[in-house]
Design a protein around this motif. Sequence first.
Motif, short mmCIF file in Angstrom:
data_model
loop_
_atom_site.label_atom_id
_atom_site.label_comp_id
_atom_site.label_asym_id
_atom_site.label_seq_id
_atom_site.Cartn_x
_atom_site.Cartn_y
_atom_site.Cartn_z
N GLN A 271 32.38 37.86 49.41
CA GLN A 271 33.60 38.33 50.07
C GLN A 271 34.83 38.23 49.18
OE1 GLN A 271 34.32 37.35 54.17
NE2 GLN A 271 32.19 36.85 54.56
N ARG A 272 34.84 37.27 48.28
CA ARG A 272 35.96 37.12 47.35
C ARG A 272 35.40 36.89 45.94
NH1 ARG A 272 38.87 38.74 50.81
NH2 ARG A 272 40.85 37.89 51.57
N PRO A 273 34.98 37.98 45.26
CA PRO A 273 34.45 37.82 43.90
C PRO A 273 35.58 37.56 42.90
CG PRO A 273 34.54 40.14 44.50
CD PRO A 273 34.96 39.37 45.72
N GLU A 274 36.11 36.35 42.97
CA GLU A 274 37.27 36.00 42.15
C GLU A 274 37.00 34.69 41.42
OE1 GLU A 274 40.54 35.83 44.87
OE2 GLU A 274 40.22 37.87 45.59
N VAL B 214 28.25 43.05 37.40
CA VAL B 214 28.10 43.84 36.18
C VAL B 214 28.72 45.23 36.37
CG1 VAL B 214 26.41 45.06 34.74
CG2 VAL B 214 26.13 42.63 35.20
N MET B 215 28.38 45.87 37.49
CA MET B 215 28.86 47.23 37.73
C MET B 215 30.38 47.27 37.92
SD MET B 215 25.75 48.62 40.16
CE MET B 215 26.46 50.25 40.42
N ALA B 216 30.95 46.15 38.35
CA ALA B 216 32.41 46.07 38.49
C ALA B 216 33.07 45.50 37.24
CB ALA B 216 32.77 45.20 39.70
N SER B 217 32.25 45.25 36.20
CA SER B 217 32.75 44.70 34.92
C SER B 217 33.51 43.39 35.10
CB SER B 217 33.63 45.74 34.20
OG SER B 217 32.86 46.82 33.75
N ARG B 218 32.97 42.52 35.96
CA ARG B 218 33.60 41.22 36.17
C ARG B 218 33.10 40.23 35.12
NH1 ARG B 218 36.37 40.86 40.92
NH2 ARG B 218 37.39 39.21 39.72
N VAL B 219 33.53 40.45 33.90
CA VAL B 219 33.08 39.63 32.77
C VAL B 219 33.44 38.16 33.00
CG1 VAL B 219 33.36 39.19 30.30
CG2 VAL B 219 33.26 41.54 31.15
N GLU B 220 34.63 37.91 33.55
CA GLU B 220 35.08 36.53 33.69
C GLU B 220 34.20 35.72 34.64
OE1 GLU B 220 37.00 38.71 37.09
OE2 GLU B 220 36.43 39.13 35.01
N LEU B 221 33.63 36.40 35.64
CA LEU B 221 32.76 35.69 36.58
C LEU B 221 31.42 35.32 35.93
CD1 LEU B 221 33.38 37.82 39.82
CD2 LEU B 221 34.50 35.70 39.11
N LEU B 222 30.85 36.27 35.21
CA LEU B 222 29.58 35.99 34.52
C LEU B 222 29.78 34.97 33.40
CD1 LEU B 222 28.06 39.59 34.37
CD2 LEU B 222 27.51 37.74 35.95
N GLN B 223 30.93 35.04 32.74
CA GLN B 223 31.23 34.07 31.69
C GLN B 223 31.27 32.66 32.27
OE1 GLN B 223 32.12 34.59 28.05
NE2 GLN B 223 31.39 32.50 28.37
N PHE B 224 31.86 32.52 33.45
CA PHE B 224 31.94 31.22 34.11
C PHE B 224 30.53 30.68 34.39
CE2 PHE B 224 32.14 28.36 37.69
CZ PHE B 224 33.28 27.61 37.48
N LEU B 225 29.65 31.55 34.88
CA LEU B 225 28.28 31.11 35.18
C LEU B 225 27.54 30.67 33.92
CD1 LEU B 225 27.03 33.68 37.86
CD2 LEU B 225 28.17 31.47 38.19
N THR B 226 27.66 31.44 32.85
CA THR B 226 26.96 31.07 31.62
C THR B 226 27.55 29.80 31.02
OG1 THR B 226 28.40 32.54 30.29
CG2 THR B 226 26.33 33.45 31.12
#
Length: 312
Positions: free
Chosen positions: A112-115, A144-156
């Motif tokens: 609901q809040r991909p932030e 990925v499709m929304a290019s939320r690099v910062e979210l994936l970076q946080f997970l990695t």
Amino acid sequence: MSSTSFRCGWFAHLVNKGTACISHTDGIDALCRSALQPISDVVGSDSWISPTFVRALSTKHPNTLNAAALSLVQTLLLNNKADEATASLVVRYSNVELDILAGKFVHKLVVQRPELRILKWLEGNGLDFEKLHCFDMSLLIDWVMASRVELLQFLTDHGLQLPVRSLMEYALGHASPEMVAFLMSHGTSHAHELSWNDLLLMACTEATTRLDVFTFVVNMTEPSMVWSFAASCLASHAMVDVNAYKKFIALRSMPQAPAWIVKPIRGRTPIECLCERLTYENLTYVSPFIRDYIELGVPTSSMPSIVSALCQ
């Protein structure tokens, strides 16, 4: 009686009256509707869920706070005027576990809040991301499709391994070059590692590959026979890829590219390769490529007369 004491008593009454089983996230929503929303409707907003209210509730009605903690946190974090500090107080004064239900509550929050602020808040309140399995493929694909690099970076950064090869299939057609670069730099398994040459060939065969992504990938490769295969692949997919010729031009414009894309493939010229798969349906689609090959000096001796006439 102060307004805070009154609201604590009122809230406790509503929670006790409509205590829902909160063993799943539907129960959290039910408690929001039955206990939080009636007070917000009267007050006019969720501003009554203040630090003072949370402290008073923990003192006078601790069981109520424990029962409603996740509903309070959800309301505070998903509100347009998110109050992360008060949400942290709810966690501090209650016995709530944020990783409840195998991370389903966390999953709901980030859907609901991909932030990034939500992920940082969860981390700041003791959540161990490595123990969660709620960041499934559907969620990662959306990011990925929304290019939320910062979210994936946080997970990695927190030890989660990404299925890079699978995600790349979606990134080529929907994400930004920055997302593609991120995924290429975060391949964790050598067995599934992609080279830039591999990715270029993937980009050529995937008709939905964005032009800017294709251009980026081409620029990350070195002059080699892979450019010959890439050019031929683009031409053969021209009927299903409306941007195939634009991608071909992007490849052709690279330094040294003309010398490579005209090279024979398995003993056959690029034009021969195209003519082998030529049909009346794809003839008009491949003719621009053939004209370019001719311009670059590819022999035309084996080209059918109808193709020669069309490419004049």
